[in-house]
Scaffold this motif. Structure first.
Motif, PDB file in Angstrom:
ATOM      1  N   VAL A  74       0.861  -1.180   0.000  1.00  0.00           N
ATOM      2  CA  VAL A  74       0.000   0.000   0.000  1.00  0.00           C
ATOM      3  C   VAL A  74       0.904   1.238   0.000  1.00  0.00           C
ATOM      4  O   VAL A  74       1.877   1.280   0.752  1.00  0.00           O
ATOM      5  N   PRO A  75       0.597   2.246  -0.820  1.00  0.00           N
ATOM      6  CA  PRO A  75       1.421   3.460  -0.843  1.00  0.00           C
ATOM      7  C   PRO A  75       1.456   4.156   0.526  1.00  0.00           C
ATOM      8  O   PRO A  75       0.480   4.124   1.277  1.00  0.00           O
ATOM      9  N   HIS A  76       2.567   4.800   0.833  1.00  0.00           N
ATOM     10  CA  HIS A  76       2.765   5.416   2.143  1.00  0.00           C
ATOM     11  C   HIS A  76       1.811   6.563   2.433  1.00  0.00           C
ATOM     12  O   HIS A  76       1.605   6.901   3.605  1.00  0.00           O
ATOM     13  N   ILE A  77       1.221   7.160   1.429  1.00  0.00           N
ATOM     14  CA  ILE A  77       0.268   8.253   1.646  1.00  0.00           C
ATOM     15  C   ILE A  77      -0.921   7.769   2.482  1.00  0.00           C
ATOM     16  O   ILE A  77      -1.536   8.538   3.215  1.00  0.00           O
ATOM     17  N   PHE A  78      -1.221   6.479   2.411  1.00  0.00           N
ATOM     18  CA  PHE A  78      -2.357   5.947   3.150  1.00  0.00           C
ATOM     19  C   PHE A  78      -2.110   5.893   4.653  1.00  0.00           C
ATOM     20  O   PHE A  78      -3.049   5.815   5.432  1.00  0.00           O
ATOM     21  N   LYS A  79      -0.864   5.945   5.085  1.00  0.00           N
ATOM     22  CA  LYS A  79      -0.580   6.071   6.519  1.00  0.00           C
ATOM     23  C   LYS A  79      -1.172   7.384   7.025  1.00  0.00           C
ATOM     24  O   LYS A  79      -1.840   7.417   8.055  1.00  0.00           O
ATOM     25  N   PHE A  80      -0.914   8.444   6.293  1.00  0.00           N
ATOM     26  CA  PHE A  80      -1.455   9.755   6.645  1.00  0.00           C
ATOM     27  C   PHE A  80      -2.979   9.752   6.572  1.00  0.00           C
ATOM     28  O   PHE A  80      -3.655  10.267   7.467  1.00  0.00           O
ATOM     29  N   VAL A  81      -3.515   9.153   5.520  1.00  0.00           N
ATOM     30  CA  VAL A  81      -4.971   9.095   5.342  1.00  0.00           C
ATOM     31  C   VAL A  81      -5.622   8.324   6.482  1.00  0.00           C
ATOM     32  O   VAL A  81      -6.624   8.757   7.059  1.00  0.00           O
ATOM     33  N   MET A  82      -5.039   7.159   6.835  1.00  0.00           N
ATOM     34  CA  MET A  82      -5.615   6.331   7.897  1.00  0.00           C
ATOM     35  C   MET A  82      -5.516   6.989   9.264  1.00  0.00           C
ATOM     36  O   MET A  82      -6.384   6.794  10.113  1.00  0.00           O
ATOM     37  N   LYS A  83      -4.476   7.768   9.486  1.00  0.00           N
ATOM     38  CA  LYS A  83      -4.274   8.358  10.814  1.00  0.00           C
ATOM     39  C   LYS A  83      -5.008   9.682  10.993  1.00  0.00           C
ATOM     40  O   LYS A  83      -5.504   9.962  12.085  1.00  0.00           O
ATOM     41  N   TYR A  84      -5.105  10.496   9.948  1.00  0.00           N
ATOM     42  CA  TYR A  84      -5.653  11.842  10.108  1.00  0.00           C
ATOM     43  C   TYR A  84      -6.953  12.080   9.344  1.00  0.00           C
ATOM     44  O   TYR A  84      -7.912  12.590   9.910  1.00  0.00           O
ATOM     45  N   ILE A  85      -6.994  11.720   8.082  1.00  0.00           N
ATOM     46  CA  ILE A  85      -8.143  12.068   7.225  1.00  0.00           C
ATOM     47  C   ILE A  85      -9.378  11.235   7.596  1.00  0.00           C
ATOM     48  O   ILE A  85     -10.458  11.780   7.802  1.00  0.00           O
ATOM     49  N   THR A  86      -9.222   9.923   7.663  1.00  0.00           N
ATOM     50  CA  THR A  86     -10.366   9.039   7.916  1.00  0.00           C
ATOM     51  C   THR A  86     -11.064   9.349   9.249  1.00  0.00           C
ATOM     52  O   THR A  86     -12.283   9.526   9.263  1.00  0.00           O
ATOM     53  N   PRO A  87     -10.335   9.435  10.375  1.00  0.00           N
ATOM     54  CA  PRO A  87     -11.046   9.765  11.623  1.00  0.00           C
ATOM     55  C   PRO A  87     -11.698  11.144  11.587  1.00  0.00           C
ATOM     56  O   PRO A  87     -12.803  11.317  12.106  1.00  0.00           O
ATOM     57  N   THR A  88     -11.043  12.103  10.950  1.00  0.00           N
ATOM     58  CA  THR A  88     -11.606  13.452  10.881  1.00  0.00           C
ATOM     59  C   THR A  88     -12.915  13.457  10.114  1.00  0.00           C
ATOM     60  O   THR A  88     -13.911  14.051  10.561  1.00  0.00           O
ATOM     61  N   ILE A  89     -12.959  12.790   8.982  1.00  0.00           N
ATOM     62  CA  ILE A  89     -14.183  12.759   8.181  1.00  0.00           C
ATOM     63  C   ILE A  89     -15.290  11.988   8.897  1.00  0.00           C
ATOM     64  O   ILE A  89     -16.450  12.418   8.910  1.00  0.00           O
ATOM     65  N   LEU A  90     -14.947  10.869   9.521  1.00  0.00           N
ATOM     66  CA  LEU A  90     -15.967  10.071  10.194  1.00  0.00           C
ATOM     67  C   LEU A  90     -16.527  10.765  11.422  1.00  0.00           C
ATOM     68  O   LEU A  90     -17.721  10.666  11.720  1.00  0.00           O
ATOM     69  N   ILE A  91     -15.658  11.461  12.148  1.00  0.00           N
ATOM     70  CA  ILE A  91     -16.137  12.145  13.355  1.00  0.00           C
ATOM     71  C   ILE A  91     -16.922  13.385  12.957  1.00  0.00           C
ATOM     72  O   ILE A  91     -17.972  13.671  13.466  1.00  0.00           O
TER      73      ILE A  91
END
Length: 91
Positions: A74-91
């Motif tokens: 998996v590309p490393h950009i998804f580390k950032f997405v999984m840690k910051y973007i996904t929780p922010t959008i879901l919350i």
């Protein structure tokens, strides 16, 4: 607890928990259950899981588990997405 004991317990508990939905079907209880379970709880559960895995368990540990034995990285950009973007959008 053994399987022979667990199955009857599960059947009895499930039977009793389903009774309100069955007997109050004409009052719209099933619609309420569908709304809360299918709309609210799915998003809340996903937000909890995203925060728990990325922040409590740790993104590096999860990243290692994701790539254990995999053929595609998996590309490393998804580390950032999984840690910051996904929780922010879901919350």
């Amino acid at each position: 607890i053994s399987r022979k004991k667990a199955v009857p317990i599960f059947v009895v508990v499930s039977f009793h928990l389903c009774q309100p939905a069955i007997w109050l079907l004409s009052k719209g209880v099933l619609d309420d259950l569908d709304f809360w379970g299918g709309t609210v709880l799915i998003v809340a559960g996903a937000a909890f899981e995203a925060v728990f895995l990325a922040w409590v368990v740790g993104i590096d540990r999860i990243w290692h588990e994701m790539h254990q034995g995999s053929l595609i990285r998996v590309p490393h950009i998804f580390k950032f997405v999984m840690k910051y973007i996904t929780p922010t959008i879901l919350i």
